[in-house]
Motif scaffolding. Structure first.
Motif, PDB file in Angstrom:
ATOM      1  N   ARG A  68     -30.200  37.248 -56.062  1.00  0.00           N
ATOM      2  CA  ARG A  68     -30.405  35.785 -56.134  1.00  0.00           C
ATOM      3  C   ARG A  68     -29.065  35.040 -56.058  1.00  0.00           C
ATOM      4  NH1 ARG A  68     -34.164  37.387 -59.968  1.00  0.00           N
ATOM      5  NH2 ARG A  68     -32.812  36.738 -61.678  1.00  0.00           N
ATOM      6  N   ASN A 104     -28.220  32.297 -53.279  1.00  0.00           N
ATOM      7  CA  ASN A 104     -27.809  30.958 -53.706  1.00  0.00           C
ATOM      8  C   ASN A 104     -26.438  30.577 -53.129  1.00  0.00           C
ATOM      9  OD1 ASN A 104     -28.260  28.563 -55.372  1.00  0.00           O
ATOM     10  ND2 ASN A 104     -26.419  29.297 -56.428  1.00  0.00           N
ATOM     11  N   LYS A 152     -26.863  29.574 -49.575  1.00  0.00           N
ATOM     12  CA  LYS A 152     -27.467  28.239 -49.505  1.00  0.00           C
ATOM     13  C   LYS A 152     -26.396  27.166 -49.752  1.00  0.00           C
ATOM     14  CE  LYS A 152     -30.682  25.401 -52.221  1.00  0.00           C
ATOM     15  NZ  LYS A 152     -29.816  24.543 -52.958  1.00  0.00           N
ATOM     16  N   GLU A 153     -25.654  27.328 -50.846  1.00  0.00           N
ATOM     17  CA  GLU A 153     -24.637  26.311 -51.182  1.00  0.00           C
ATOM     18  C   GLU A 153     -23.562  26.218 -50.096  1.00  0.00           C
ATOM     19  OE1 GLU A 153     -23.031  26.335 -55.109  1.00  0.00           O
ATOM     20  OE2 GLU A 153     -25.023  26.487 -56.035  1.00  0.00           O
ATOM     21  N   GLU A 166     -33.850  29.471 -50.549  1.00  0.00           N
ATOM     22  CA  GLU A 166     -34.689  28.945 -51.640  1.00  0.00           C
ATOM     23  C   GLU A 166     -35.943  29.795 -51.819  1.00  0.00           C
ATOM     24  OE1 GLU A 166     -33.290  24.282 -51.175  1.00  0.00           O
ATOM     25  OE2 GLU A 166     -35.129  24.959 -50.197  1.00  0.00           O
ATOM     26  N   ILE A 173     -35.175  33.081 -53.627  1.00  0.00           N
ATOM     27  CA  ILE A 173     -34.923  32.928 -55.073  1.00  0.00           C
ATOM     28  C   ILE A 173     -36.251  32.734 -55.824  1.00  0.00           C
ATOM     29  CG2 ILE A 173     -33.827  31.439 -56.821  1.00  0.00           C
ATOM     30  CD1 ILE A 173     -31.578  30.993 -54.621  1.00  0.00           C
TER      31      ILE A 173
END
Ligand code: RUB
Length: 303
Positions: free
Chosen positions: A24, A28, A31-32, A91, A94
């Motif tokens: 995860r 993440n 994504k960021e 997303e 996760i």
């Protein structure tokens, strides 16, 4: 790239650890990072995300959840709108990872009867979820947690279960056979499940499985489907991480010449595993091949 490097370091130095958490964290970070490079053209965006994925993947070698999560997110690059798609996939991963753990808890808890004593090893979110769910269903349970040398992740498990109000006993790793007669079921997590149904998990897991087998105590592993290793279906072997010897003990002077080995994981053969608790159901180890074939359609078999 800061968030990628930061996450890579945290996974490498085990600030973030455990197969589910590292997966995860990687999703993440992608994504960021993607959100900071939305201004680039598609080709440049793809190049940067692929590089980021490569770095994250290299942080730790054994838990397949890490490359599986990266691959899941990177699959967004193949879509018509790669930028939006990468973010959406991260997303999605996760959320589905968290849901998977919850489902594993519900399914696994059915195997825990009122009055059971459970033994667990290391610190697995999935195994903890099974135990917590059984407890919150009102079952009167006790838990043995192994210390899990050299990094003592068992203490984290003992604390987490104690915080829930569960009756916990911490034991040293070598005391498992001593206590096995008091145990009704063993539940551990998984860093990887191979196509032939073997379990790769924290060092010591295979000894516990052997002891449970000899004592006729059921041995279950809790593994989300993204812990199944797609490349093992084409014969690839899983690399066992060998960590810094200083985690075991630091010798001084002439004793420095004493060799120390510190493998972090081991392989439990399928014949010692009674069942694998996944979010889609309880399967026998022989079902691993089917899970990889059916649920990893999005991963091509790279040879
Ligand atoms: C952790 C470990 C856990 C699995 C499963 O090892 O072996 O049992 O990762 O955990 P380390 P989870 O501390 O070396 O990462 O169920 O949380 O994914």
């Amino acid at each position: 790239m800061d968030i990628i490097k930061e996450t890579y370091e945290k996974i490498k130095n085990m600030e973030v650890r455990g197969a589910g958490r590292i997966a995860r964290a990687a999703a993440n970070a992608l994504k960021e990072y993607a959100e900071t490079i939305m201004h680039l053209d598609d080709e440049e965006f793809k190049k940067k995300i692929l590089e980021a994925g490569e770095l994250l993947r290299s942080a730790r070698p054994t838990a397949v959840s890490l490359p599986n999560a990266v691959k899941y997110v990177l699959n967004g690059l193949k879509d018509e709108n790669p930028k939006e798609s990468v973010i959406k996939k991260a997303e999605e991963f996760i959320i589905s990872s968290k849901n998977a753990t919850k489902n594993i808890g519900k399914i696994g808890a059915k195997r825990i009867r009122d009055g059971y004593t459970i033994l667990t090893h290391c610190n697995s979110e999935a195994a903890i979820e099974v135990i917590k769910t059984a407890y919150h269903e009102g079952k009167d349970i006790k838990v043995f947690c192994t210390e899990t040398r050299p990094r003592n992740q068992g203490y984290l498990t003992a604390k987490a279960l104690c915080d829930e109000g569960i009756d916990v006993t911490l034991i040293v790793d070598s005391a498992v056979r001593y206590f096995i007669k008091e145990v009704d079921i063993v539940v551990v997590g998984a860093d990887a499940i191979t196509a032939n149904g073997c379990l790769v998990n924290k060092i010591g897991t295979s000894q516990i499985a052997l002891i449970a087998h000899e004592a006729r105590i059921p041995f279950l592993t809790a593994a989300e489907t993204y812990k199944f290793h797609p490349k093992t279906i084409v014969g690839e072997l899983i690399e066992i991480e060998e960590r810094n010897p200083e985690e075991v003990v630091e010798f001084e002077g002439k004793y420095k010449k004493i060799k120390i080995r510190n493998p972090a994981f081991d392989v439990t053969p399928s014949q010692y595993i009674d069942a694998i608790i996944t979010e889609i159901g309880l399967i026998p180890p022989q079902g691993a091949w089917y899970i990889i074939e059916k649920y990893f359609g999005w991963i091509e078999h790279e040879q």
